[in-house]
Write a protein that holds these residues in place. Sequence first.
Motif, PDB file in Angstrom:
ATOM      1  N   PHE A 144      24.403   5.070  39.616  1.00 47.22           N
ATOM      2  CA  PHE A 144      25.173   3.826  39.737  1.00 47.22           C
ATOM      3  C   PHE A 144      26.629   3.940  39.283  1.00 47.22           C
ATOM      4  CE2 PHE A 144      20.866   1.740  39.109  1.00 47.22           C
ATOM      5  CZ  PHE A 144      20.764   1.309  40.418  1.00 47.22           C
ATOM      6  N   ARG A 145      27.024   5.082  38.716  1.00 42.78           N
ATOM      7  CA  ARG A 145      28.348   5.290  38.122  1.00 42.78           C
ATOM      8  C   ARG A 145      28.567   4.421  36.897  1.00 42.78           C
ATOM      9  NH1 ARG A 145      27.518   8.951  41.014  1.00 42.78           N
ATOM     10  NH2 ARG A 145      28.898   9.797  42.611  1.00 42.78           N
ATOM     11  N   MET A 146      27.478   4.058  36.236  1.00 48.86           N
ATOM     12  CA  MET A 146      27.550   3.317  34.976  1.00 48.86           C
ATOM     13  C   MET A 146      26.218   3.422  34.256  1.00 48.86           C
ATOM     14  SD  MET A 146      27.446  -0.637  36.409  1.00 48.86           S
ATOM     15  CE  MET A 146      28.782  -0.308  37.552  1.00 48.86           C
TER      16      MET A 146
ATOM     17  N   ARG B 168      16.135   3.717  34.180  1.00 47.90           N
ATOM     18  CA  ARG B 168      16.994   3.105  33.171  1.00 47.90           C
ATOM     19  C   ARG B 168      16.422   3.264  31.766  1.00 47.90           C
ATOM     20  NH1 ARG B 168      18.990  -1.825  33.629  1.00 47.90           N
ATOM     21  NH2 ARG B 168      18.764  -2.370  31.447  1.00 47.90           N
ATOM     22  N   ASN B 169      15.131   3.466  31.674  1.00 47.61           N
ATOM     23  CA  ASN B 169      14.499   3.611  30.359  1.00 47.61           C
ATOM     24  C   ASN B 169      14.265   5.057  29.955  1.00 47.61           C
ATOM     25  OD1 ASN B 169      14.248   0.771  30.024  1.00 47.61           O
ATOM     26  ND2 ASN B 169      12.440   0.777  31.344  1.00 47.61           N
ATOM     27  N   THR B 170      14.500   5.998  30.871  1.00 50.39           N
ATOM     28  CA  THR B 170      14.157   7.389  30.565  1.00 50.39           C
ATOM     29  C   THR B 170      15.309   8.376  30.711  1.00 50.39           C
ATOM     30  OG1 THR B 170      13.407   7.742  32.850  1.00 50.39           O
ATOM     31  CG2 THR B 170      11.744   7.040  31.242  1.00 50.39           C
ATOM     32  N   ASP B 171      16.284   8.090  31.556  1.00 46.07           N
ATOM     33  CA  ASP B 171      17.311   9.095  31.840  1.00 46.07           C
ATOM     34  C   ASP B 171      18.666   8.416  32.027  1.00 46.07           C
ATOM     35  OD1 ASP B 171      18.884  11.211  32.771  1.00 46.07           O
ATOM     36  OD2 ASP B 171      17.204  12.143  33.818  1.00 46.07           O
ATOM     37  N   GLU B 172      19.433   8.312  30.944  1.00 46.04           N
ATOM     38  CA  GLU B 172      20.734   7.649  31.001  1.00 46.04           C
ATOM     39  C   GLU B 172      21.722   8.405  31.877  1.00 46.04           C
ATOM     40  OE1 GLU B 172      23.608   7.472  27.555  1.00 46.04           O
ATOM     41  OE2 GLU B 172      22.922   5.387  27.561  1.00 46.04           O
ATOM     42  N   GLU B 173      21.661   9.750  31.838  1.00 44.12           N
ATOM     43  CA  GLU B 173      22.577  10.548  32.637  1.00 44.12           C
ATOM     44  C   GLU B 173      22.324  10.341  34.133  1.00 44.12           C
ATOM     45  OE1 GLU B 173      24.219  15.167  32.916  1.00 44.12           O
ATOM     46  OE2 GLU B 173      22.635  14.635  31.501  1.00 44.12           O
ATOM     47  N   MET B 174      21.059  10.274  34.519  1.00 42.82           N
ATOM     48  CA  MET B 174      20.736  10.039  35.920  1.00 42.82           C
ATOM     49  C   MET B 174      21.125   8.623  36.328  1.00 42.82           C
ATOM     50  SD  MET B 174      17.139  10.485  37.977  1.00 42.82           S
ATOM     51  CE  MET B 174      17.255  12.282  37.929  1.00 42.82           C
ATOM     52  N   HIS B 175      20.973   7.680  35.426  1.00 48.72           N
ATOM     53  CA  HIS B 175      21.356   6.301  35.706  1.00 48.72           C
ATOM     54  C   HIS B 175      22.849   6.231  36.010  1.00 48.72           C
ATOM     55  CE1 HIS B 175      22.098   1.979  35.149  1.00 48.72           C
ATOM     56  NE2 HIS B 175      20.794   1.791  35.279  1.00 48.72           N
TER      57      HIS B 175
ATOM     58  N   SER C 107      30.772   3.586  26.039  1.00 50.08           N
ATOM     59  CA  SER C 107      29.746   4.378  26.733  1.00 50.08           C
ATOM     60  C   SER C 107      29.515   5.708  26.042  1.00 50.08           C
ATOM     61  CB  SER C 107      30.176   4.631  28.196  1.00 50.08           C
ATOM     62  OG  SER C 107      30.361   3.423  28.892  1.00 50.08           O
ATOM     63  N   ALA C 108      28.296   6.214  26.168  1.00 51.37           N
ATOM     64  CA  ALA C 108      27.970   7.530  25.619  1.00 51.37           C
ATOM     65  C   ALA C 108      28.755   8.599  26.374  1.00 51.37           C
ATOM     66  CB  ALA C 108      26.473   7.790  25.726  1.00 51.37           C
ATOM     67  N   GLU C 109      28.898   9.775  25.775  1.00 49.81           N
ATOM     68  CA  GLU C 109      29.719  10.830  26.363  1.00 49.81           C
ATOM     69  C   GLU C 109      29.265  11.197  27.770  1.00 49.81           C
ATOM     70  OE1 GLU C 109      33.077  12.927  26.205  1.00 49.81           O
ATOM     71  OE2 GLU C 109      32.325  11.739  24.542  1.00 49.81           O
ATOM     72  N   LYS C 110      27.959  11.238  28.010  1.00 47.18           N
ATOM     73  CA  LYS C 110      27.451  11.615  29.323  1.00 47.18           C
ATOM     74  C   LYS C 110      27.547  10.486  30.349  1.00 47.18           C
ATOM     75  CE  LYS C 110      24.199  15.145  27.698  1.00 47.18           C
ATOM     76  NZ  LYS C 110      22.770  15.587  27.666  1.00 47.18           N
ATOM     77  N   ALA C 111      27.926   9.299  29.881  1.00 42.80           N
ATOM     78  CA  ALA C 111      27.991   8.154  30.788  1.00 42.80           C
ATOM     79  C   ALA C 111      29.393   7.569  30.864  1.00 42.80           C
ATOM     80  CB  ALA C 111      27.003   7.080  30.339  1.00 42.80           C
ATOM     81  N   LYS C 112      30.407   8.392  30.591  1.00 42.06           N
ATOM     82  CA  LYS C 112      31.790   7.922  30.689  1.00 42.06           C
ATOM     83  C   LYS C 112      32.274   8.030  32.131  1.00 42.06           C
ATOM     84  CE  LYS C 112      33.375   8.686  25.947  1.00 42.06           C
ATOM     85  NZ  LYS C 112      33.461   7.228  25.695  1.00 42.06           N
ATOM     86  N   TYR C 113      32.998   7.037  32.542  1.00 43.03           N
ATOM     87  CA  TYR C 113      33.536   7.004  33.900  1.00 43.03           C
ATOM     88  C   TYR C 113      34.589   8.088  34.086  1.00 43.03           C
ATOM     89  CZ  TYR C 113      35.748   4.997  38.098  1.00 43.03           C
ATOM     90  OH  TYR C 113      36.274   4.800  39.353  1.00 43.03           O
TER      91      TYR C 113
END
Length: 430
Positions: free
Chosen positions: A66-68, A55-62, A346-352
């Motif tokens: 978790f799909r969020m 959660r602190n290093t890779d938002e895309e992997m997060h 949400s950031a572009e890489k973390a949009k549902y």
Amino acid sequence: MAAVKEVQFRKHLAVALVYAIAKKKKNKRRRWYVHPLNKTRRQDGEFALFVHHMRNTDEEMHFSYFRMCAARFDDLLKRVSPFIKHANTHRTPISTAERLALTLRVLACGATQQSVAETFKMGPSTARRIVTEMCEAIWVALKEEFVSVPKRAQWETIAQDFWSRWNFPNCIGAIGGKQVLLRAPSRCGSLHFKETHSVALLAVCDAQFKFTMVDIGAYSQENDGGVLQVSPFGEAFLQGQLDLAAPKALPGTTTVCPHVIIGDATFPLNMNLMRPYSGENLTTAQRVYNYRHCWAQQTIENAFSIMSSQFQIFGRPIESSAEKAVCIVQACVALHNYLISTDAASAEKAKYITPNLADDTTPAGDVRPGEWRGLTEPGSSLVPLGRPTHPRRTQADTATRKVLKDFFQTPEGSVPWQDRVITCGLNDAH
């Protein structure tokens, strides 16, 4: 006489054996309070070892995990926490954050609850209880804000969205149904879909793929229309008890038309519920209507498929009883709506819903298939409910569809590519 005594003896013996077995089970002591392999959960369980670091290093992997994004996770945790209460009497209590992480991982990755429990270093029965409890909490925490039946003003906004995005006027939703297949338990009673245990999911969605009305758990082998008639919201809709938007003039005209929900051929024709024209010898105007209807009605198929592609638990029959499966489906529906509603933050890489995930058309009217079509599993647990219906129809029912059919032939209601599409026979592909 001897035969009667023999029967009585056998009955007494059977009762004695059942009592002895029950007593033995009651007195059986647990082998371990915590399994030795799970004692290091706080040090090298997946939540401690991987989730905190990720959660602190890779938002895309997060998001993939978790799909969020982490911000959405924290907001969801805040929403569900009031509904999770546990006394801290366990030697190594499991935090609400870890419970939420376990549940979201089960929903998102499609792995069995047992395999996720192993990586989180928990017992399988503990993990199953957590998933059920957390799914119930997610539904209760989110349903009022994100899955409530729209009010009249909201119906009107939905209708505007359907006209601007899907070229269908006075439409307040698309309706569809799915059977959610389960791995059949040993005792499945009469609840069968072919040879598989299942629950029904009937839903209406808006133009943005959010579910506006849902009914989950109607155990039936009926088609969509049959489930509609026995579902709470379906009964209220068909009896005119919902506060729908009042009839309104079609765009650019003075022709007043009721607001409608659009469904496929499994649904009955009703003044406020449209279905395509059936038959082979259709007029050009009827074929145009079918094209426009079927294209807009694809929103509900997109909604189901986006949800199943993001929550891979639908990738195969769900390993659960029917009662617990209802909780799982409710949680996924609520999360689906919640994540769409909060996508803007949400950031572009973390949009549902990413720009190309859903079906769309080009300016010339050509279909651009959504990326979800390559993400859904062939063995998905979401399957169609049933076959087309042939119900009786009244003059009022057919009149509404005729008004819409005629509108699509006017300058105000037509789209430039509709004649080309039906000439090429592409309406069958929608």
